[in-house]
Design a protein around this motif. Sequence first.
Motif, PDB file in Angstrom:
ATOM      1  N   SER A 169      51.796  45.733  43.450  1.00 10.02           N
ATOM      2  CA  SER A 169      51.042  46.831  44.051  1.00 10.02           C
ATOM      3  C   SER A 169      49.927  46.321  44.959  1.00 10.02           C
ATOM      4  N   GLU A 170      49.270  45.235  44.569  1.00  9.21           N
ATOM      5  CA  GLU A 170      48.195  44.680  45.394  1.00  9.21           C
ATOM      6  C   GLU A 170      48.755  44.052  46.666  1.00  9.21           C
ATOM      7  N   VAL A 171      49.905  43.416  46.575  1.00  7.54           N
ATOM      8  CA  VAL A 171      50.521  42.811  47.761  1.00  7.54           C
ATOM      9  C   VAL A 171      50.944  43.888  48.753  1.00  7.54           C
ATOM     10  N   ILE A 172      51.529  44.955  48.261  1.00 11.60           N
ATOM     11  CA  ILE A 172      51.935  46.052  49.155  1.00 11.60           C
ATOM     12  C   ILE A 172      50.723  46.644  49.855  1.00 11.60           C
ATOM     13  N   LYS A 173      49.631  46.820  49.112  1.00 15.81           N
ATOM     14  CA  LYS A 173      48.425  47.365  49.719  1.00 15.81           C
ATOM     15  C   LYS A 173      47.830  46.400  50.747  1.00 15.81           C
ATOM     16  N   THR A 174      47.822  45.112  50.428  1.00 17.25           N
ATOM     17  CA  THR A 174      47.269  44.128  51.354  1.00 17.25           C
ATOM     18  C   THR A 174      48.156  43.948  52.573  1.00 17.25           C
ATOM     19  N   ARG A 175      49.475  44.026  52.395  1.00 20.13           N
ATOM     20  CA  ARG A 175      50.412  43.835  53.503  1.00 20.13           C
ATOM     21  C   ARG A 175      50.218  44.883  54.586  1.00 20.13           C
ATOM     22  N   GLN A 176      49.720  46.062  54.205  1.00 21.94           N
ATOM     23  CA  GLN A 176      49.519  47.144  55.156  1.00 21.94           C
ATOM     24  C   GLN A 176      48.151  47.108  55.822  1.00 21.94           C
ATOM     25  N   ALA A 177      47.329  46.103  55.481  1.00 19.54           N
ATOM     26  CA  ALA A 177      45.993  46.011  56.059  1.00 19.54           C
ATOM     27  C   ALA A 177      46.071  45.639  57.537  1.00 19.54           C
ATOM     28  N   ALA A 178      45.010  45.971  58.286  1.00 27.99           N
ATOM     29  CA  ALA A 178      44.999  45.743  59.730  1.00 27.99           C
ATOM     30  C   ALA A 178      45.000  44.255  60.069  1.00 27.99           C
ATOM     31  N   PHE A 179      44.280  43.448  59.276  1.00 27.71           N
ATOM     32  CA  PHE A 179      44.212  42.027  59.616  1.00 27.71           C
ATOM     33  C   PHE A 179      45.562  41.329  59.392  1.00 27.71           C
ATOM     34  N   VAL A 180      46.374  41.829  58.459  1.00 34.23           N
ATOM     35  CA  VAL A 180      47.707  41.256  58.261  1.00 34.23           C
ATOM     36  C   VAL A 180      48.612  41.623  59.431  1.00 34.23           C
ATOM     37  N   SER A 189      53.627  33.037  61.053  1.00 37.87           N
ATOM     38  CA  SER A 189      54.872  33.057  60.283  1.00 37.87           C
ATOM     39  C   SER A 189      54.678  33.845  58.985  1.00 37.87           C
ATOM     40  N   ARG A 190      55.792  34.272  58.408  1.00 35.10           N
ATOM     41  CA  ARG A 190      55.724  35.076  57.179  1.00 35.10           C
ATOM     42  C   ARG A 190      55.072  34.293  56.054  1.00 35.10           C
ATOM     43  N   TRP A 191      55.434  33.012  55.909  1.00 35.62           N
ATOM     44  CA  TRP A 191      54.892  32.234  54.794  1.00 35.62           C
ATOM     45  C   TRP A 191      53.428  31.880  55.026  1.00 35.62           C
ATOM     46  N   HIS A 192      53.044  31.683  56.297  1.00 33.38           N
ATOM     47  CA  HIS A 192      51.626  31.437  56.590  1.00 33.38           C
ATOM     48  C   HIS A 192      50.792  32.664  56.242  1.00 33.38           C
ATOM     49  N   ILE A 193      51.275  33.832  56.634  1.00 30.32           N
ATOM     50  CA  ILE A 193      50.550  35.075  56.329  1.00 30.32           C
ATOM     51  C   ILE A 193      50.519  35.318  54.828  1.00 30.32           C
ATOM     52  N   ASN A 201      43.855  37.726  48.961  1.00 35.22           N
ATOM     53  CA  ASN A 201      43.300  39.072  48.819  1.00 35.22           C
ATOM     54  C   ASN A 201      43.944  39.832  47.670  1.00 35.22           C
ATOM     55  N   ALA A 202      45.236  39.616  47.449  1.00 34.60           N
ATOM     56  CA  ALA A 202      45.911  40.336  46.370  1.00 34.60           C
ATOM     57  C   ALA A 202      45.533  39.797  45.005  1.00 34.60           C
ATOM     58  N   SER A 203      45.162  38.521  44.931  1.00 42.20           N
ATOM     59  CA  SER A 203      44.859  37.906  43.636  1.00 42.20           C
ATOM     60  C   SER A 203      43.501  38.310  43.080  1.00 42.20           C
ATOM     61  N   ARG A 204      42.677  38.984  43.871  1.00 45.49           N
ATOM     62  CA  ARG A 204      41.349  39.373  43.373  1.00 45.49           C
ATOM     63  C   ARG A 204      41.450  40.329  42.191  1.00 45.49           C
ATOM     64  N   SER A 205      42.402  41.221  42.212  1.00 48.40           N
ATOM     65  CA  SER A 205      42.554  42.179  41.120  1.00 48.40           C
ATOM     66  C   SER A 205      43.289  41.578  39.930  1.00 48.40           C
ATOM     67  N   VAL A 206      43.900  40.420  40.123  1.00 47.73           N
ATOM     68  CA  VAL A 206      44.645  39.801  39.036  1.00 47.73           C
ATOM     69  C   VAL A 206      43.718  39.041  38.100  1.00 47.73           C
ATOM     70  N   LEU A 207      42.579  38.542  38.610  1.00 50.29           N
ATOM     71  CA  LEU A 207      41.650  37.785  37.774  1.00 50.29           C
ATOM     72  C   LEU A 207      41.133  38.603  36.588  1.00 50.29           C
ATOM     73  N   PRO A 208      40.611  39.825  36.784  1.00 49.99           N
ATOM     74  CA  PRO A 208      40.200  40.613  35.608  1.00 49.99           C
ATOM     75  C   PRO A 208      41.350  40.873  34.644  1.00 49.99           C
ATOM     76  N   LEU A 209      42.560  41.062  35.188  1.00 49.67           N
ATOM     77  CA  LEU A 209      43.718  41.275  34.321  1.00 49.67           C
ATOM     78  C   LEU A 209      44.011  40.030  33.502  1.00 49.67           C
ATOM     79  N   ALA A 210      43.896  38.847  34.119  1.00 53.89           N
ATOM     80  CA  ALA A 210      44.141  37.601  33.393  1.00 53.89           C
ATOM     81  C   ALA A 210      43.144  37.425  32.255  1.00 53.89           C
TER      82      ALA A 210
END
Length: 280
Positions: A169-180, A189-193, A201-210
């Motif tokens: 869910s975080e990746v989908i939200k980040t993928r739609q951001a303007a800077f991406v 390239s896809r892998w660079h992005i 950016n997506a991993s920020r919400s994963v830290l509290p979950l971890a």
Amino acid sequence: MTFSLNPLAARIRTARWSETFPPAVLLSFLIVALVLAWAVAPGLFTSHNPASGVPADKLLGPSAAHWFGTDHLGRDLYARVVYGTASSVTSAFIAVVIGLVVGGLMGLLAGFLGGWVDVVLARLVDVLLAIPNFLLAVIVVTALGFNTTNAAIATGVSAVAVFARVMRSEVIKTRQAAFVEASFLLGGSRWHILLRHVLPNASRSVLPLAVLRFGLSILVIASLAFLGYGDPPPASDWGLLISIGKDYLKWPWLVYAPAFVTIATVLSVNRISRWLRKTN
């Protein structure tokens, strides 16, 4: 005029500090730090041998000599709790790493690549989520064998689906951001992005979950040890200590001491997780 503003400035700084680090959060950090210190250097906190005791001192109540009392073999219960911390904490850490790496990778690929990759991984996550976490852990540890390491692996497997769902869910939200989108237009390239923009950016919400799953993993592993799925005696895992103590109800400290340590640790970790989620 300068002197009159100093007390006000000090009060403002104190208020900001209290808002950033509430007393409950500071207490939680202290408890977790103490538990981690027990896990790293248990010999600094007790001089008693957790595996051997004095039969004449069996079932003594808490005192200055034995802070948590003694068990049915005359072993110091505080020493057994302290030395059992390493196994409990290490097992929970292994479980979180397994769930974070495997589940995070699944969610990252599903959310970023989309298409059939997202469909296949999403269905796999749905299957894992349909099975209760504790039941899945019991199934896995039964297949692998009864010891604490396998209990940690089983707990990590049961956490994979949660990490995958949140990361996706975080990746989908980040993928739609303007800077991406701008990075795509600039020829990235896809892998660079993915590695440069989406993952950080997506991993920020994963830290509290971890952090939250770390506390839950301690509880699940203790429950598995209580049921006999962990290391056998003379190990001193917290869940095993509670399981042994339940057979001596006339001496309640055998249950209360390890249970209190387990509950205090899990609640402290949960409080830190909520604080991280708010500050994030």
